[in-house]
Write an enzyme that holds these catalytic residues in place. Structure first.
Site, mmCIF file in Angstrom:
data_model
loop_
_atom_site.group_PDB
_atom_site.id
_atom_site.type_symbol
_atom_site.label_atom_id
_atom_site.label_comp_id
_atom_site.label_asym_id
_atom_site.label_seq_id
_atom_site.Cartn_x
_atom_site.Cartn_y
_atom_site.Cartn_z
ATOM 1 N N GLY A 211 -27.887 -90.898 -61.838
ATOM 2 C CA GLY A 211 -28.710 -90.477 -62.962
ATOM 3 C C GLY A 211 -27.959 -89.694 -64.028
ATOM 4 O O GLY A 211 -28.446 -89.569 -65.156
ATOM 5 N N SER A 260 -37.947 -87.483 -56.278
ATOM 6 C CA SER A 260 -36.735 -88.156 -55.826
ATOM 7 C C SER A 260 -36.593 -88.073 -54.303
ATOM 8 O O SER A 260 -36.802 -87.010 -53.718
ATOM 9 C CB SER A 260 -35.522 -87.516 -56.494
ATOM 10 O OG SER A 260 -35.667 -87.602 -57.894
ATOM 11 N N THR A 265 -39.001 -96.224 -53.076
ATOM 12 C CA THR A 265 -38.390 -97.518 -52.761
ATOM 13 C C THR A 265 -39.036 -98.102 -51.510
ATOM 14 O O THR A 265 -39.350 -99.295 -51.455
ATOM 15 C CB THR A 265 -36.866 -97.354 -52.557
ATOM 16 O OG1 THR A 265 -36.328 -96.745 -53.728
ATOM 17 C CG2 THR A 265 -36.187 -98.685 -52.319
ATOM 18 N N ASN A 266 -39.247 -97.231 -50.517
ATOM 19 C CA ASN A 266 -39.823 -97.726 -49.276
ATOM 20 C C ASN A 266 -41.252 -98.232 -49.461
ATOM 21 O O ASN A 266 -41.615 -99.272 -48.911
ATOM 22 C CB ASN A 266 -39.767 -96.643 -48.197
ATOM 23 C CG ASN A 266 -38.424 -96.659 -47.508
ATOM 24 O OD1 ASN A 266 -38.203 -97.442 -46.586
ATOM 25 N ND2 ASN A 266 -37.494 -95.841 -47.982
ATOM 26 N N ASP A 287 -38.779 -97.349 -59.111
ATOM 27 C CA ASP A 287 -38.403 -95.997 -59.564
ATOM 28 C C ASP A 287 -39.044 -95.596 -60.895
ATOM 29 O O ASP A 287 -39.348 -94.433 -61.080
ATOM 30 C CB ASP A 287 -36.876 -95.912 -59.690
ATOM 31 C CG ASP A 287 -36.357 -94.467 -59.756
ATOM 32 O OD1 ASP A 287 -36.784 -93.637 -58.928
ATOM 33 O OD2 ASP A 287 -35.541 -94.172 -60.651
ATOM 34 N N GLY A 501 -44.241 -98.762 -43.056
ATOM 35 C CA GLY A 501 -45.196 -99.870 -43.104
ATOM 36 C C GLY A 501 -46.631 -99.433 -42.849
ATOM 37 O O GLY A 501 -47.587 -99.997 -43.393
#
Ligand code: GTP
Ligand code: SPV
Ligand code: MN
Length: 592
Positions: A211, A260, A265-266, A287, A501
Site C-alpha cells: 500500500g 486490514s 479476501t477470505n 479489497d 466457509g
C-alpha cells in the site's frame, strides 16, 4: 514483420499531458533511462527475467509452484506506515483528526528534495493504469512513475495496466491521477506517503511495499478516490464484493468492509460447507469497492482492481481451498519462508517445514515466525476459481446488503442488523477492531476504525459520515446494513465461531432478512438473529456458545457507547447530529 503495426501511436505520443509530466519528473529525478510500460506479456516476462538475473526475485519450485516467485523486501519495509502517511489539503480541518496533515506547499518542497536525482543509474518506469473495467464509466485512470520493477510487476497484476489505460487517458483529455514513487534509500527516516486530493496527486518515497508503493491501490483507489467520491456523489470503500447464489438459484451481491487483515479476501472467496449444498459464491472484489447510486435507485458496485494482494499466513486447503489453489501458480510471494524444495512456506501451511525464513536466514523458531505476518501474495483475479464474470461488467453489480465488521475478542455479536440507514451509518462509524500486521506498529490493540477506513479516508471523518448519511437519502432502494464479528473468543482465547466457509450461515441470515423471510429480535444494539434462525445443519456448535455469540452484555455495551460518543466528539462540529440521535436512542433502549 514482427513489430507492432505502425498505425499504433508510440506510447509517449498518446497523451501530451502525461508526456509533459514524465519530462518534468525525469528532469527532477535524473533517471538513466525511461521505460513506458505497454502492459504486454512480453514486457512483464522481460522484467521478471531481469529481476531474477539481478537476484531480486527467486523462482520457486517449477513443478509444484510453476511461474511463482519469491520477493524479499527490505526487513524495515514490510507493511503500510500510517505514521508516515499524510493527507495534504489546503485547510488542515479538511484532512481531519483522522489523518496526518501537512500543508501542500511544505509537503511538496520536502518531497522535491527527496526526489531530486533519486533515479540516477535507475530506470524510470511510466505505468499507466485504469482502476475498474476499461470501458466502465465509473473507472478512473492514473499514471504511476516508479523506479521499482517489482512495483511494475505488481501493478501489472493489480490494475488494468498499459497501453489501453494510456489511450483512455488520452481520450479523456489527459486527466489522470499523478502518482510519483521512488524506493529511494529504503530508509525509514526518509519515507513519506503524501496525498494531495485537491490536485489528484500522490508522492511516495522510501518504501517499496504494498500500500505504500502500489499507488493505484490505497493511495488512489481509496484516499484520492474517497475525496473525489464525496464531491461527485459516490463512495470509495475498503470493501470486498461477493455474489451469493442460494439453493433456489437467486443471486444477491453484498459488499463488506473489514479492517486490514480481518477477513475480506477470505469472505470474498468463501467455500460453502458441504453441509450447505446448493450454494455458489462469485468473487467480484476482495479489497476495494467503488459504489454508485444507479438510475434504478439501487447502489451499484465495481471492483477497481484486477488482482489480489492478499495475506498469505493462514491460507491452506482447509480454510480456503480456492485461495490455496489460486496461489499455486503464476503468483508473486513477498516475504514468505522457503522449504528445502524451494516451495513457499508460511504459518498455517500444513505441508513441509521451513528452512529459510522471510529475511533469507536459516529458520530458527526462537527468532519468530518463518513467514512475515504481513507476507502477501499477488495474483491476477482471473486465477480465482470463483471469479465472477460480473467483475468485468462496466456497470458493476447491485448491492443488497452492506456488512461492516472488525476483529473483536469480546462484545460485538456474531451478527446484527441496523434498524435504518441512519442507524447503520452509526454502526459503521463505530466499528472498532484489533490492529494487525498490515500496518507497522503494535498488533492486537483495539482502535476505532470507522467503515474500516481509518487509514484510508482522504478527508475529515466528520464530513465522511455526513456524506454517508446523504447517500442513504439519495438511494430509493438502499441496501440494508449489518455488522458481523467472526472473532469472538472464549476465556482461553479460542475462537467461538468456526469462521471461514461457515460464515455462509451468517450471510444466509442476512440475505433472508433482505428478502423479508426471517424475523429478528429487537436488541438495544440492533436487530439480532434468533439462534434458531441460523442454519446450523452439520455444524458442531454448542447451543450455549451460539447463545453467547448472539447476545450483547449490557454493561459492556454501556462502556462502548460512552467510548463511541467520545470518539465522535473528536470531529467537533463536523460530526453530523444524526449520529448523536442514534446513540441517544441506543442508550434509551438499554436504559443508560
Ligand atoms: P487486507 O488485504 O489487509 O485488507 O486483509 P483482508 O481483510 O482481505 O484479510 P484476509 O481475508 O486476508 O484475512 C486475514 C487473516 O484473517 C488471515 O490470516 C485469515 O486466515 C484470517 N481469517 C479470515 N477469515 C477468518 C474467519 O472467518 N475466522 C478467523 N478466525 N480467521 C479468519
Ligand atoms: C491493507 O493493509 O488493507 C491491504 C494491504 O490491503 S496494502 O496494500 O499493503 O495496504
Ligand atoms: Mn486492504
Amino acid at each position: 514483420m514482427a513489430s507492432a503495426p505502425h498505425t499504433l501511436a508510440s506510447l509517449p505520443e498518446i497523451s501530451k499531458n502525461v508526456a509533459a509530466w514524465v519530462a518534468e519528473v525525469a528532469a527532477l529525478t535524473q533517471p538513466e533511462r525511461i521505460h513506458w510500460c505497454d502492459g504486454s506479456d512480453a514486457e512483464l516476462n522481460a522484467l521478471r527475467a531481469e529481476l531474477v538475473a539481478r537476484g531480486e526475485l527467486t523462482p520457486l519450485n517449477p513443478d509444484t509452484f510453476p511461474r511463482c516467485y519469491l520477493y524479499r523486501s527490505d526487513p524495515t519495509d514490510v507493511a503500510r506506515v500510517e505514521h508516515l502517511t499524510f493527507v495534504c489539503t489546503r485547510a488542515q480541518q479538511d484532512a481531519g483528526p483522522n489523518n496526518n496533515w501537512m500543508a501542500p506547499e511544505a509537503a511538496h518542497s520536502q518531497m522535491r528534495e527527496l526526489f531530486k536525482g533519486c533515479m540516477r543509474a535507475r530506470t524510470l518506469y511510466v505505468v499507466p493504469y485504469c482502476m475498474g473495467p476499461l470501458s466502465s464509466p465509473y473507472a478512473r485512470c492514473g499514471v504511476e512513475i516508479t523506479d521499482s520493477a517489482y512495483v511494475v510487476l505488481n501493478m501489472g497484476l493489480m490494475t488494468r495496466m498499459g497501453r489501453a489505460a494510456l489511450e483512455r487517458i488520452g481520450a479523456e483529455g489527459g486527466r489522470f491521477v499523478r502518482g510519483l514513487h521512488s524506493t529511494g534509500e529504503l530508509d525509514p527516516k526518509r519515507r513519506f506517503i503524501m496525498h494531495y486530493p485537491e490536485e489528484l496527486a500522490i508522492e511516495s518515497y522510501g518504501s517499496g511495499y504494498g500500500g505504500n508503493a502500489l499507488l493505484g491501490k490505497k493511495c488512489h483507489a481509496l484516499r484520492i478516490a474517497s475525496y473525489q467520491a464525496r464531491t461527485e456523489g459516490w463512495l470509495a470503500e475498503h470493501m470486498l464484493i461477493v455474489g451469493l447464489q442460494n439453493p433456489a438459484g437467486e443471486t444477491h451481491y453484498v459488499a463488506a468492509a473489514f479492517p486490514s487483515a480481518c477477513g475480506k479476501t477470505n469472505l470474498a472467496m468463501l467455500i460453502p460447507p458441504e453441509s450447505l449444498p446448493g450454494w455458489k459464491i462469485f468473487t467480484v472484489g476482495d479489497d476495494i469497492a467503488w459504489l454508485q447510486p444507479g438510475p434504478d435507485g439501487r447502489l451499484w458496485a465495481i471492483n477497481p482492481e484486477s488482482g489480489y494482494f492478499g495475506v498469505v499466513p493462514g491460507t491452506n486447503r482447509a480454510t480456503n481451498r480456492n485461495a490455496f489453489d489460486m496461489i499455486s501458480h503464476d503468483a508473486i510471494f513477498t516475504n514468505v519462508a522457503l522449504t528445502a524444495d524451494k516451495e513457499p512456506w508460511w504459518e498455517g501451511r500444513k505441508k513441509h517445514v521451513p528452512v529459510t525464513d522471510w529475511t533469507g536466514q536459516p529458520f530458527d523458531a526462537a527468532k519468530g515466525p518463518a513467514a512475515h505476518p504481513n507476507s502477501r501474495f499477488t495474483v491476477s483475479a482471473r486465477q480465482n476459481p470463483s471469479y465472477s464474470k460480473a467483475a468485468e461488467d462496466p456497470h458493476g453489480v447491485p448491492i443488497s446488503a452492506l456488512i461492516f465488521g472488525g476483529r473483536r475478542r469480546e462484545l460485538a455479536p456474531l451478527v446484527y442488523e441496523a434498524r435504518s440507514w441512519q442507524h447503520g451509518v452509526l454502526v459503521a462509524a463505530s466499528v472498532a477492531s484489533e490492529t494487525t500486521a498490515a500496518a507497522t506498529g503494535q498488533v492486537g490493540v483495539v482502535r476505532r476504525d470507522p467503515m474500516a477506513m481509518k487509514p484510508f479516508a482522504g478527508y475529515n471523518f466528520g464530513d465522511y459520515f455526513a456524506h454517508w448519511l446523504s447517500m442513504g437519502e439519495r438511494l430509493r432502494h438502499a441496501p440494508r446494513i449489518f455488522h458481523v464479528n467472526w472473532f469472538r473468543q472464549d476465556a482461553a482465547g479460542k475462537f467461538l465461531w468456526p469462521g471461514y466457509g461457515e460464515n455462509l450461515r451468517v450471510l444466509d441470515w442476512i440475505l433472508e432478512r433482505c428478502a423479508g423471510r426471517v424475523g429478528a429480535r429487537e436488541g438495544a444494539i440492533g436487530l439480532l438473529p434468533l439462534p434458531s434462525d441460523l442454519d446450523t445443519t452439520g455444524l458442531d456448535i454448542d447451543p450455549a456458545v451460539l447463545a453467547e455469540l448472539t447476545a450483547v452484555p449490557p454493561a459492556a455495551l454501556k462502556n462502548e457507547l460512552a467510548d463511541i460518543r467520545a470518539y465522535l466528539k473528536d470531529f467537533g462540529a463536523r460530526t453530523p447530529a444524526a449520529l448523536y440521535t442514534e446513540l441517544d436512542e441506543i442508550e434509551r433502549r438499554i436504559g443508560a
